[in-house]
Design a protein around this motif. Structure first.
Motif, PDB file in Angstrom:
ATOM      1  N   GLY A 171       0.812  -1.208   0.000  1.00 41.40           N
ATOM      2  CA  GLY A 171       0.000   0.000   0.000  1.00 41.40           C
ATOM      3  C   GLY A 171       0.850   1.263   0.000  1.00 41.40           C
ATOM      4  O   GLY A 171       0.591   2.213  -0.748  1.00 41.40           O
ATOM      5  N   VAL A 172       1.888   1.286   0.845  1.00 39.44           N
ATOM      6  CA  VAL A 172       2.785   2.444   0.917  1.00 39.44           C
ATOM      7  C   VAL A 172       3.495   2.653  -0.416  1.00 39.44           C
ATOM      8  O   VAL A 172       3.550   3.771  -0.961  1.00 39.44           O
ATOM      9  N   PHE A 173       4.053   1.565  -0.960  1.00 37.72           N
ATOM     10  CA  PHE A 173       4.818   1.668  -2.203  1.00 37.72           C
ATOM     11  C   PHE A 173       3.934   2.080  -3.372  1.00 37.72           C
ATOM     12  O   PHE A 173       4.286   2.992  -4.149  1.00 37.72           O
ATOM     13  N   PHE A 174       2.771   1.433  -3.522  1.00 40.16           N
ATOM     14  CA  PHE A 174       1.898   1.742  -4.650  1.00 40.16           C
ATOM     15  C   PHE A 174       1.322   3.154  -4.546  1.00 40.16           C
ATOM     16  O   PHE A 174       1.097   3.808  -5.563  1.00 40.16           O
ATOM     17  N   THR A 175       1.088   3.635  -3.312  1.00 35.29           N
ATOM     18  CA  THR A 175       0.628   5.019  -3.153  1.00 35.29           C
ATOM     19  C   THR A 175       1.680   5.984  -3.680  1.00 35.29           C
ATOM     20  O   THR A 175       1.385   6.919  -4.436  1.00 35.29           O
ATOM     21  N   THR A 176       2.931   5.759  -3.289  1.00 37.71           N
ATOM     22  CA  THR A 176       4.034   6.628  -3.731  1.00 37.71           C
ATOM     23  C   THR A 176       4.180   6.603  -5.252  1.00 37.71           C
ATOM     24  O   THR A 176       4.269   7.660  -5.907  1.00 37.71           O
ATOM     25  N   ALA A 177       4.187   5.395  -5.824  1.00 32.98           N
ATOM     26  CA  ALA A 177       4.376   5.263  -7.269  1.00 32.98           C
ATOM     27  C   ALA A 177       3.207   5.858  -8.044  1.00 32.98           C
ATOM     28  O   ALA A 177       3.397   6.521  -9.079  1.00 32.98           O
ATOM     29  N   THR A 178       1.985   5.641  -7.559  1.00 31.54           N
ATOM     30  CA  THR A 178       0.809   6.135  -8.272  1.00 31.54           C
ATOM     31  C   THR A 178       0.735   7.650  -8.234  1.00 31.54           C
ATOM     32  O   THR A 178       0.331   8.293  -9.214  1.00 31.54           O
ATOM     33  N   LEU A 179       1.132   8.260  -7.116  1.00 33.01           N
ATOM     34  CA  LEU A 179       1.174   9.723  -7.053  1.00 33.01           C
ATOM     35  C   LEU A 179       2.186  10.281  -8.062  1.00 33.01           C
ATOM     36  O   LEU A 179       1.927  11.296  -8.728  1.00 33.01           O
ATOM     37  N   ALA A 180       3.336   9.608  -8.191  1.00 34.71           N
ATOM     38  CA  ALA A 180       4.329  10.046  -9.183  1.00 34.71           C
ATOM     39  C   ALA A 180       3.774   9.915 -10.598  1.00 34.71           C
ATOM     40  O   ALA A 180       3.988  10.794 -11.450  1.00 34.71           O
ATOM     41  N   LEU A 181       3.042   8.830 -10.858  1.00 36.18           N
ATOM     42  CA  LEU A 181       2.423   8.661 -12.175  1.00 36.18           C
ATOM     43  C   LEU A 181       1.379   9.741 -12.437  1.00 36.18           C
ATOM     44  O   LEU A 181       1.199  10.177 -13.578  1.00 36.18           O
ATOM     45  N   ALA A 182       0.681  10.169 -11.380  1.00 38.73           N
ATOM     46  CA  ALA A 182      -0.323  11.223 -11.543  1.00 38.73           C
ATOM     47  C   ALA A 182       0.312  12.511 -12.048  1.00 38.73           C
ATOM     48  O   ALA A 182      -0.275  13.231 -12.874  1.00 38.73           O
ATOM     49  N   PHE A 183       1.529  12.818 -11.582  1.00 35.81           N
ATOM     50  CA  PHE A 183       2.236  13.997 -12.080  1.00 35.81           C
ATOM     51  C   PHE A 183       2.559  13.839 -13.566  1.00 35.81           C
ATOM     52  O   PHE A 183       2.442  14.803 -14.341  1.00 35.81           O
ATOM     53  N   ASN A 184       2.974  12.635 -13.977  1.00 39.64           N
ATOM     54  CA  ASN A 184       3.237  12.402 -15.402  1.00 39.64           C
ATOM     55  C   ASN A 184       1.987  12.637 -16.242  1.00 39.64           C
ATOM     56  O   ASN A 184       2.038  13.268 -17.304  1.00 39.64           O
ATOM     57  N   LEU A 185       0.854  12.100 -15.774  1.00 45.19           N
ATOM     58  CA  LEU A 185      -0.398  12.249 -16.517  1.00 45.19           C
ATOM     59  C   LEU A 185      -0.837  13.707 -16.575  1.00 45.19           C
ATOM     60  O   LEU A 185      -1.360  14.174 -17.587  1.00 45.19           O
ATOM     61  N   THR A 186      -0.638  14.429 -15.458  1.00 43.54           N
ATOM     62  CA  THR A 186      -0.998  15.847 -15.437  1.00 43.54           C
ATOM     63  C   THR A 186      -0.157  16.630 -16.431  1.00 43.54           C
ATOM     64  O   THR A 186      -0.674  17.478 -17.184  1.00 43.54           O
ATOM     65  N   ASP A 187       1.140  16.348 -16.468  1.00 40.90           N
ATOM     66  CA  ASP A 187       2.025  17.020 -17.428  1.00 40.90           C
ATOM     67  C   ASP A 187       1.604  16.743 -18.866  1.00 40.90           C
ATOM     68  O   ASP A 187       1.756  17.601 -19.746  1.00 40.90           O
ATOM     69  N   ALA A 188       1.086  15.533 -19.109  1.00 39.09           N
ATOM     70  CA  ALA A 188       0.683  15.147 -20.463  1.00 39.09           C
ATOM     71  C   ALA A 188      -0.735  15.592 -20.791  1.00 39.09           C
ATOM     72  O   ALA A 188      -1.213  15.369 -21.910  1.00 39.09           O
ATOM     73  N   GLY A 189      -1.436  16.211 -19.829  1.00 38.47           N
ATOM     74  CA  GLY A 189      -2.798  16.688 -20.064  1.00 38.47           C
ATOM     75  C   GLY A 189      -3.845  15.600 -20.088  1.00 38.47           C
ATOM     76  O   GLY A 189      -4.950  15.788 -20.630  1.00 38.47           O
ATOM     77  N   LEU A 190      -3.539  14.435 -19.491  1.00 36.22           N
ATOM     78  CA  LEU A 190      -4.486  13.305 -19.526  1.00 36.22           C
ATOM     79  C   LEU A 190      -5.428  13.276 -18.328  1.00 36.22           C
ATOM     80  O   LEU A 190      -6.433  12.578 -18.359  1.00 36.22           O
ATOM     81  N   LEU A 191      -5.105  14.006 -17.277  1.00 35.95           N
ATOM     82  CA  LEU A 191      -6.017  14.119 -16.140  1.00 35.95           C
ATOM     83  C   LEU A 191      -6.821  15.399 -16.308  1.00 35.95           C
ATOM     84  O   LEU A 191      -6.289  16.497 -16.205  1.00 35.95           O
ATOM     85  N   SER A 192      -8.106  15.250 -16.566  1.00 35.22           N
ATOM     86  CA  SER A 192      -8.950  16.407 -16.844  1.00 35.22           C
ATOM     87  C   SER A 192     -10.364  16.125 -16.368  1.00 35.22           C
ATOM     88  O   SER A 192     -10.657  15.065 -15.806  1.00 35.22           O
ATOM     89  N   VAL A 193     -11.242  17.066 -16.611  1.00 35.93           N
ATOM     90  CA  VAL A 193     -12.643  16.903 -16.232  1.00 35.93           C
ATOM     91  C   VAL A 193     -13.252  15.686 -16.925  1.00 35.93           C
ATOM     92  O   VAL A 193     -14.143  15.019 -16.383  1.00 35.93           O
ATOM     93  N   ALA A 194     -12.746  15.363 -18.112  1.00 32.84           N
ATOM     94  CA  ALA A 194     -13.300  14.241 -18.874  1.00 32.84           C
ATOM     95  C   ALA A 194     -13.117  12.904 -18.166  1.00 32.84           C
ATOM     96  O   ALA A 194     -13.872  11.961 -18.407  1.00 32.84           O
ATOM     97  N   THR A 195     -12.113  12.817 -17.294  1.00 24.72           N
ATOM     98  CA  THR A 195     -11.873  11.555 -16.582  1.00 24.72           C
ATOM     99  C   THR A 195     -12.584  11.503 -15.237  1.00 24.72           C
ATOM    100  O   THR A 195     -12.497  10.500 -14.536  1.00 24.72           O
TER     101      THR A 195
END
Length: 250
Positions: A171-195
């Protein structure tokens, strides 16, 4: 997003949550793997990200080992975050078309490793030295596929974490990794109202599946369920890899 697609998302996350409820992991792996049949891994990850973060945060604090986990696993987590950031363009850049192929191969490797029951041992004197490189490789693989189990999962098993401690460590590890992935998605414009709507449906379905999985865990033989789950993962990975090869080179 059409209604049948939302129903697909609900079904996928209910099953992925059920798997997580029974064996303590598998929500991102299962959901991204199944959704990749119908969409690119980057789009699947954008839907997976919020349910994965919330369910993993819940798992992070469901135990009493947090301080020891952070002390032992900080090199692994730091290396993973660095690897994810270094690979930030792999899922959306010029190599994105190979993402489903890499994901399929990764699922096959993960399933075969799980079925083999192969176990490694890492001495406490070396676990911090190895944690960083293992995390770096995990991060780059995760940046390309959204899946964080290889080679981090074998490493966490190899350093001798007890069963309950391992579940919390995941849980600790996947939380850390998933938060880092969220930054990647935000930079790429994939996290938006549409999701937002697909993410909300995925979250509700994932929690419903988790509670169902936890309810039947005491009545179901976890090893038998885990075996058939891994066989299914191998089949899904093989299909994704073959379908992508045909599309790319057929």
């Amino acid at each position: 997003m059409p209604d049948p697609f939302l129903l697909l998302i609900a079904a996928v996350f209910a099953f992925a949550g059920f798997v997580k409820g029974v064996i303590g992991l598998g929500l991102p792996t299962v959901s991204i793997g199944l959704l990749a049949v119908a969409m690119p891994p980057a789009q699947a990850l954008a839907i997976v990200i919020v349910p994965a973060i919330i369910t993993n945060i819940w798992q992070t604090f469901a135990g009493s080992y947090l301080r020891d986990i952070l002390r032992r696993l900080w090199p692994l987590m730091l290396g993973t975050v660095i690897g994810i950031r270094l690979g930030s363009g792999l899922m959306t850049g010029p190599y994105a078309r190979y993402g489903t192929l890499v994901l399929g191969v990764l699922l096959v490797v993960y399933g075969i490793f799980g079925l083999s029951r192969a176990r490694f041992q890492v001495s406490p004197a070396y676990e911090k030295w190895l944690g960083g490189p293992v995390g770096l490789v995990t991060g780059i693989v995760s940046a390309a596929t959204g899946v964080q189990v290889i080679p981090s999962m074998p490493f966490m098993q190899a350093i001798g974490l007890e069963k309950d401690e391992l579940v919390q460590a995941l849980g600790v590890f996947f939380t850390t990794a998933t938060l880092a992935l969220a930054f990647n998605l935000t930079d790429a414009g994939l996290l938006s109202v549409a999701t937002a709507l697909p993410g909300a449906i995925a979250l509700v379905a994932a929690f419903a599946g988790m509670f169902a999985g936890q309810a039947v865990r005491t009545r179901m033989h976890p090893d038998l369920f885990r075996r058939w789950f891994l066989v299914s993962i191998i089949g899904l990975g093989g299909y994704l890899a073959a379908e992508t090869l045909v599309r790319l080179f057929g």
